[in-house]
Scaffold this active site. Structure first.
Site, PDB file in Angstrom:
ATOM      1  N   TYR A 101     -19.336  18.520  -9.515  1.00 54.88           N
ATOM      2  CA  TYR A 101     -19.724  17.139  -9.821  1.00 54.88           C
ATOM      3  C   TYR A 101     -20.643  16.634  -8.693  1.00 54.88           C
ATOM      4  CZ  TYR A 101     -18.911  12.121 -10.627  1.00 54.88           C
ATOM      5  OH  TYR A 101     -19.062  10.780 -10.849  1.00 54.88           O
ATOM      6  N   LYS A 106     -11.458   9.535 -16.736  1.00 52.05           N
ATOM      7  CA  LYS A 106     -11.944  10.162 -17.964  1.00 52.05           C
ATOM      8  C   LYS A 106     -10.838  10.190 -19.021  1.00 52.05           C
ATOM      9  CE  LYS A 106     -15.709  10.710 -15.579  1.00 52.05           C
ATOM     10  NZ  LYS A 106     -15.953  11.780 -14.634  1.00 52.05           N
ATOM     11  N   ARG A 160       0.810  -1.215   0.000  1.00 53.76           N
ATOM     12  CA  ARG A 160       0.000   0.000   0.000  1.00 53.76           C
ATOM     13  C   ARG A 160       0.846   1.269   0.000  1.00 53.76           C
ATOM     14  NH1 ARG A 160      -1.229   1.208   4.931  1.00 53.76           N
ATOM     15  NH2 ARG A 160      -2.131  -0.782   5.508  1.00 53.76           N
ATOM     16  N   ASP A 175     -10.692  20.829  -9.344  1.00 53.16           N
ATOM     17  CA  ASP A 175     -10.964  19.621 -10.122  1.00 53.16           C
ATOM     18  C   ASP A 175     -10.634  19.953 -11.576  1.00 53.16           C
ATOM     19  OD1 ASP A 175     -12.138  17.615 -11.732  1.00 53.16           O
ATOM     20  OD2 ASP A 175     -13.605  17.136 -10.181  1.00 53.16           O
TER      21      ASP A 175
HETATM   22  C1  LIG Z   1     -16.333  11.662 -13.176  1.00 53.21           C
HETATM   23  C2  LIG Z   1     -15.908  12.827 -12.391  1.00 53.21           C
HETATM   24  C3  LIG Z   1     -15.473  12.696 -11.074  1.00 53.21           C
HETATM   25  C4  LIG Z   1     -15.482  11.386 -10.352  1.00 53.21           C
HETATM   26  O1  LIG Z   1     -14.654  10.433 -10.961  1.00 53.21           O
HETATM   27  P1  LIG Z   1     -14.902   8.854 -10.791  1.00 53.21           P
HETATM   28  O2  LIG Z   1     -13.624   8.269 -11.272  1.00 53.21           O
HETATM   29  O3  LIG Z   1     -16.086   8.528 -11.622  1.00 53.21           O
HETATM   30  O4  LIG Z   1     -15.148   8.597  -9.338  1.00 53.21           O
HETATM   31  C5  LIG Z   1     -15.034  13.827 -10.424  1.00 53.21           C
HETATM   32  N1  LIG Z   1     -15.046  15.038 -11.014  1.00 53.21           N
HETATM   33  C6  LIG Z   1     -15.457  15.195 -12.283  1.00 53.21           C
HETATM   34  C7  LIG Z   1     -15.445  16.554 -12.893  1.00 53.21           C
HETATM   35  C8  LIG Z   1     -15.921  14.109 -13.006  1.00 53.21           C
HETATM   36  O5  LIG Z   1     -16.358  14.288 -14.252  1.00 53.21           O
END
Ligand SMILES: *Cc1c(COP(=O)(O)O)cnc(C)c1O
Length: 391
Positions: free
Chosen positions: A112, A209, A59, A184
């Protein structure tokens, strides 16, 4: 080993993405091994007592996690990075690492949605007060900053409604009051917006993403500046965060091609968004890369490119017509997440508490994949014909 002795930070971004995170590949193999590890052995009693060896416990890091974390820190031009099992875990771990009962969190209203849920349930129960602010406030966010404000959180642009935030102005207001700025940075893929050059202290990502880029793994990433790194790292390790080695490998593999993928996503998205702007069914295109669109000037100032995710507000339509439009699409599929090679289209209703969303028309979010844009336009065009036939 990567051959280059040059510090990756002095290279251009596209080169950096190829040169980074390759110090762990042995035997001349281009990509690092996927280390599946829990126990890591110590050769002697002395070594066990000293705990000085590079790798100590699964870890706490492996050559695989080192490679991907180094590459992400390079992509973001940050001090250091950690990965988490999802984008949401990256966000919640960051917030928990810095917030304590009695603290005030200024959260952007366009955030989000699952992050909002986290703030309104778990964080609230633990005595942290979350207040939502209008994404377009810029420096005027200072009016909401209290002595107890610990974090001002941005998501720019908002992943549904695409408001570009004035991060430098927000950061100036936050820092004046001793608060940290978390951004973010998922929409830009980390490639088209530099959080640290715009005053942010921590960049969080749903690497799920664009970084993974193929819709086949969940991954989060947190990158810190030097000042925030020790506290974040301590919190991350205390909470037992880490991620699976195969997913880390997919993340690193995706990262190598993000530059060319994003370029194509952007080129096609600009073309399709421009076409959508001319359509009578569309009330407004929400895509800051288009001149004349809300947020374009800020985007031009702060971003070096745009990804393939944008939204439109349609002129008001019946539910049946929207259903006809969506169900008949052949190349666009309905599904959450985005950033993969495939095109997506989902309807959404913005949920706001700081400033109500006043628009009446249905909102659609498009992710423009790597297909030929002519085919994608034809698919949407046929959808509009169904829409017209139904309404
Ligand atoms: C999808 C997304 C998240 C969360 O990501 P996951 O990997 O699905 O948990 C956070 N912030 C934004 C802007 C997103 O599009």
């Amino acid at each position: 080993m990567a051959k280059s002795k040059t510090d990756p930070k002095t290279l251009k971004p596209a080169t950096r993405l190829i040169a980074t995170g390759r110090d762990y590949s042995e035997h001349g193999i281009v990509s690092p091994a996927v280390y599946h590890a829990s126990t890591i052995l110590y050769p002697t009693y002395q070594a066990l007592k000293e705990r000085k060896q590079t790798y100590q416990y699964g870890r706490r890091g492996t050559p695989t996690s080192r490679a991907v974390e180094t590459a992400i820190a390079t992509l973001e031009n940050g001090f250091a990075s950690k990965v988490a099992p999802s984008g949401l875990a990256a966000v919640t771990t960051t917030l928990l690492a810095f917030l304590k009962p009695g603290d005030h969190l200024l959260m952007v209203d366009s955030v989000y949605a699952p992050v909002r849920t986290f703030c309104d349930t778990l964080l609230k129960n633990w005595g942290v007060v979350t207040e939502y602010y209008d994404p377009l406030l810029a420096g005027a966010v200072s009016a909401f900053i209290r002595p107890s404000t610990r974090i001002v959180y941005c998501e720019s642009p908002g992943s549904q409604t695409m408001e570009v935030q004035d991060v430098p102005a927000i950061a100036e207001a936050a820092h004046k009051a001793g608060a940290l700025v978390v951004v973010d940075n998922t929409w830009s893929g980390g490639r088209y917006f530099n959080v640290f050059a715009h005053g942010g202290d921590i960049s969080v990502h749903a690497a799920t993403k664009y970084i993974v880029g193929h819709s086949d793994a969940m991954m989060g990433a947190v990158t810190c500046n030097e000042a925030t790194w020790p506290r974040f790292k301590e919190g991350y390790e205390t909470m037992g965060q880490f991620a699976g080695p195969d997913d880390m490998y997919l993340t690193l593999r995706g990262l190598r091609t993000i530059d060319v993928r994003l370029e194509r996503h952007m080129k096609s998205a600009v073309r399709i968004a421009e076409w959508l702007k001319t359509r009578s069914e569309v009330d407004e295109v929400l895509y800051p890369a288009l001149p004349g669109t809300r947020g374009h000037e800020l985007w031009k100032r702060d971003f070096t490119g745009a990804s393939g995710l944008f939204s439109v507000v349609l002129k008001p339509q019946s539910e049946t017509a929207i259903g006809q439009f969506l169900d008949g699409l052949e190349l666009f599929s309905m599904g959450y997440s985005w950033g993969g090679f495939e095109s997506l289209c989902v309807p959404f209703k913005p949920y706001r508490t700081a400033k109500p969303w006043a628009r009446e028309g249905t909102c659609l979010r498009f992710h423009i994949g790597l297909e030929d844009p002519d085919d994608l336009i034809a698919d949407i065009k046929a959808g509009f014909e169904r829409l017209k036939a139904t309404s």
